[in-house]
Design an enzyme around this catalytic site. Sequence first.
Site, PDB file in Angstrom:
ATOM      1  N   GLY A  71       5.482   4.231  -1.247  1.00 21.99           N
ATOM      2  CA  GLY A  71       6.490   4.204  -2.305  1.00 21.99           C
ATOM      3  C   GLY A  71       5.858   4.618  -3.629  1.00 21.99           C
ATOM      4  N   THR A  72       4.630   4.199  -3.846  1.00 17.94           N
ATOM      5  CA  THR A  72       3.924   4.556  -5.079  1.00 17.94           C
ATOM      6  C   THR A  72       3.818   6.069  -5.209  1.00 17.94           C
ATOM      7  OG1 THR A  72       2.644   2.513  -4.993  1.00 17.94           O
ATOM      8  CG2 THR A  72       1.705   4.306  -6.297  1.00 17.94           C
ATOM      9  N   ASN A 152      11.554  -5.995  -8.221  1.00 16.84           N
ATOM     10  CA  ASN A 152      10.716  -6.711  -7.254  1.00 16.84           C
ATOM     11  C   ASN A 152      10.427  -8.152  -7.669  1.00 16.84           C
ATOM     12  OD1 ASN A 152       9.416  -4.745  -9.112  1.00 16.84           O
ATOM     13  ND2 ASN A 152       7.546  -5.834  -8.578  1.00 16.84           N
ATOM     14  N   GLN A 180      12.591  -1.651  -3.132  1.00 13.20           N
ATOM     15  CA  GLN A 180      12.999  -3.021  -2.771  1.00 13.20           C
ATOM     16  C   GLN A 180      14.382  -3.073  -2.132  1.00 13.20           C
ATOM     17  OE1 GLN A 180      11.435  -5.917  -2.713  1.00 13.20           O
ATOM     18  NE2 GLN A 180       9.532  -5.214  -3.640  1.00 13.20           N
ATOM     19  N   SER A 200      10.045   2.957   0.802  1.00 11.65           N
ATOM     20  CA  SER A 200       8.764   2.627   1.418  1.00 11.65           C
ATOM     21  C   SER A 200       9.008   1.867   2.724  1.00 11.65           C
ATOM     22  CB  SER A 200       7.956   1.758   0.455  1.00 11.65           C
ATOM     23  OG  SER A 200       6.719   1.422   1.028  1.00 11.65           O
ATOM     24  N   ALA A 201       8.361   2.332   3.809  1.00 13.18           N
ATOM     25  CA  ALA A 201       8.647   1.775   5.136  1.00 13.18           C
ATOM     26  C   ALA A 201       8.287   0.293   5.260  1.00 13.18           C
ATOM     27  CB  ALA A 201       7.882   2.576   6.191  1.00 13.18           C
ATOM     28  N   HIS A 202       7.198  -0.139   4.582  1.00 12.55           N
ATOM     29  CA  HIS A 202       6.731  -1.508   4.850  1.00 12.55           C
ATOM     30  C   HIS A 202       7.608  -2.586   4.229  1.00 12.55           C
ATOM     31  CE1 HIS A 202       4.505  -2.843   1.097  1.00 12.55           C
ATOM     32  NE2 HIS A 202       4.518  -1.556   0.851  1.00 12.55           N
ATOM     33  N   THR A 246      -1.117  17.163   6.570  1.00 10.04           N
ATOM     34  CA  THR A 246      -0.583  16.963   7.918  1.00 10.04           C
ATOM     35  C   THR A 246       0.122  15.611   7.943  1.00 10.04           C
ATOM     36  OG1 THR A 246      -2.387  18.251   8.809  1.00 10.04           O
ATOM     37  CG2 THR A 246      -1.216  16.834  10.362  1.00 10.04           C
ATOM     38  N   CYS A 336      -1.084 -13.231  -8.892  1.00 15.29           N
ATOM     39  CA  CYS A 336      -2.361 -13.917  -8.988  1.00 15.29           C
ATOM     40  C   CYS A 336      -3.283 -13.220  -8.010  1.00 15.29           C
ATOM     41  CB  CYS A 336      -2.140 -15.362  -8.571  1.00 15.29           C
ATOM     42  SG  CYS A 336      -3.618 -16.259  -8.251  1.00 15.29           S
TER      43      CYS A 336
HETATM   44  N1  PLP Z   1       8.284   0.124  -6.283  1.00 19.87           N
HETATM   45  C1  PLP Z   1       8.658  -1.144  -6.113  1.00 19.87           C
HETATM   46  C2  PLP Z   1       9.877  -1.655  -6.783  1.00 19.87           C
HETATM   47  C3  PLP Z   1       7.879  -1.995  -5.315  1.00 19.87           C
HETATM   48  O1  PLP Z   1       8.237  -3.274  -5.158  1.00 19.87           O
HETATM   49  C4  PLP Z   1       6.722  -1.480  -4.681  1.00 19.87           C
HETATM   50  C5  PLP Z   1       5.846  -2.356  -3.856  1.00 19.87           C
HETATM   51  O2  PLP Z   1       5.809  -3.541  -4.026  1.00 19.87           O
HETATM   52  C6  PLP Z   1       6.395  -0.128  -4.885  1.00 19.87           C
HETATM   53  C7  PLP Z   1       7.196   0.654  -5.685  1.00 19.87           C
HETATM   54  C8  PLP Z   1       5.190   0.480  -4.238  1.00 19.87           C
HETATM   55  O3  PLP Z   1       5.423   0.749  -2.885  1.00 19.87           O
HETATM   56  P1  PLP Z   1       4.169   0.937  -1.885  1.00 19.87           P
HETATM   57  O4  PLP Z   1       3.614  -0.421  -1.635  1.00 19.87           O
HETATM   58  O5  PLP Z   1       4.740   1.576  -0.661  1.00 19.87           O
HETATM   59  O6  PLP Z   1       3.211   1.849  -2.587  1.00 19.87           O
END
Ligand code: PLP
Length: 413
Positions: A71-72, A152, A180, A200-202, A246, A336
Amino acid sequence: MADRIYFDHSATTPLDHRVAVAMSLAEEVYGNPSSLHSEGRHARDLLERARGQVAALIHATPAEIVFTASGTEADNLALLGVFRDRNVSAPGHMITSAIEHPAIMETCRFLERTGVSVTYLGVDANGIVDPEGLAKAMRPDTRLVSVMAANNVVGTLQPIAELSRITKEHGALFHTDAVQSAGKVLLDVSRVPVDMVSMSAHKLHGPKGVGALFVREDVRKGVRDKVQLHPVIFGGGQEHGLRSATENVAGIVGFGAAAQLAATDMADEAVRLVQLREHLLAGLREELPQTYLIGHPFKRLPGHLCLGFAGQEGEAIRLLLSLDDAGVAISSGSACSAHKVSEPSYVLLAMGFDAIRARGTLRVTLGRFNTKAEVDRFLEILPQAVNSLRPVASYAGLKAANQGDLRCLKQHK
Ligand code: PLP
């Protein structure tokens, strides 16, 4: 980890076993999806199937999905990719909110160092961006607006339809960080005029290290008059040239499977999670009248609670650690990390909390495998843990308690 209760789904989610099965089958397909032989074509088929599944989650077309490694990375691509457009002579202006994830915030800080002017919109006490504030902040040189779909820390949902419409009227692009909310609350890009969406998949029971950016077709092709998205990673031209490398086929297959499961269950699961969340909140309020909810009472993620305990704000980290000892994983409003107590959450400060209250919150986030029995067990454990903390009557006392957090953390390690 038997018998532990996991209530930290905004941090990450456990992999769904159905996703794990799909991934392990895909692991055996070793071809490079860019190769022309059968092995390569087999991998390409898996990739494209997953692209369709992720696209369907937000009602996009498969060609509008660009896979990334997180996601980042999707957030970075959206922001940096707009401001790499050298067809525009001046650096230009972008608008975001004061409560974005660091993936957006730190990218904005970088853009500022390159000469881009950035406006950070404030939020109200519930953490919501005012659409009128956005309309007032728009400038003739505004090229991009980025406001997250759900926060988040506090779980608040933003009025994305309205914000994106205002942005479109002014001829700029609209990006939303939906990391989120994707798979929990529907964002239908066939109806809402967003140009880019990060996922983001996780966060939806898929694997870590896999993300996606929805890029509306006219933005990718550059047919929209003002801006076109440019790559920030260069190489073999995969993912429409927007993200060379890839592809992580098994990870992307996992994302596709997770997206399909989330899409199938989204409406029912949202109802179930809201019921669990409200049951938890009602139980807490009965046991601990000093409990207060942070963020909007109902415009929030279905399984998300951000809580404060009046008079005990200095004790959030101790509470988190004592709950961990009792078998419950939750997180605090102020992250933390690595033996150090961090700064108060800038999200809560932007919502008008003072530094002590901003450090004194707990985040309880429920997910697919949580049950009412777990919530009931938590309702027995949490009041005991809170009541065992020393009450801190005055702000002077709270300050002292906050200073004591670091010592307390060290004792725990
Ligand atoms: N954006 C939001 C709102 C998030 O909560 C997060 C992860 O906590 C991210 C971006 C980043 O996603 P990733 O962990 O896949 O890099």
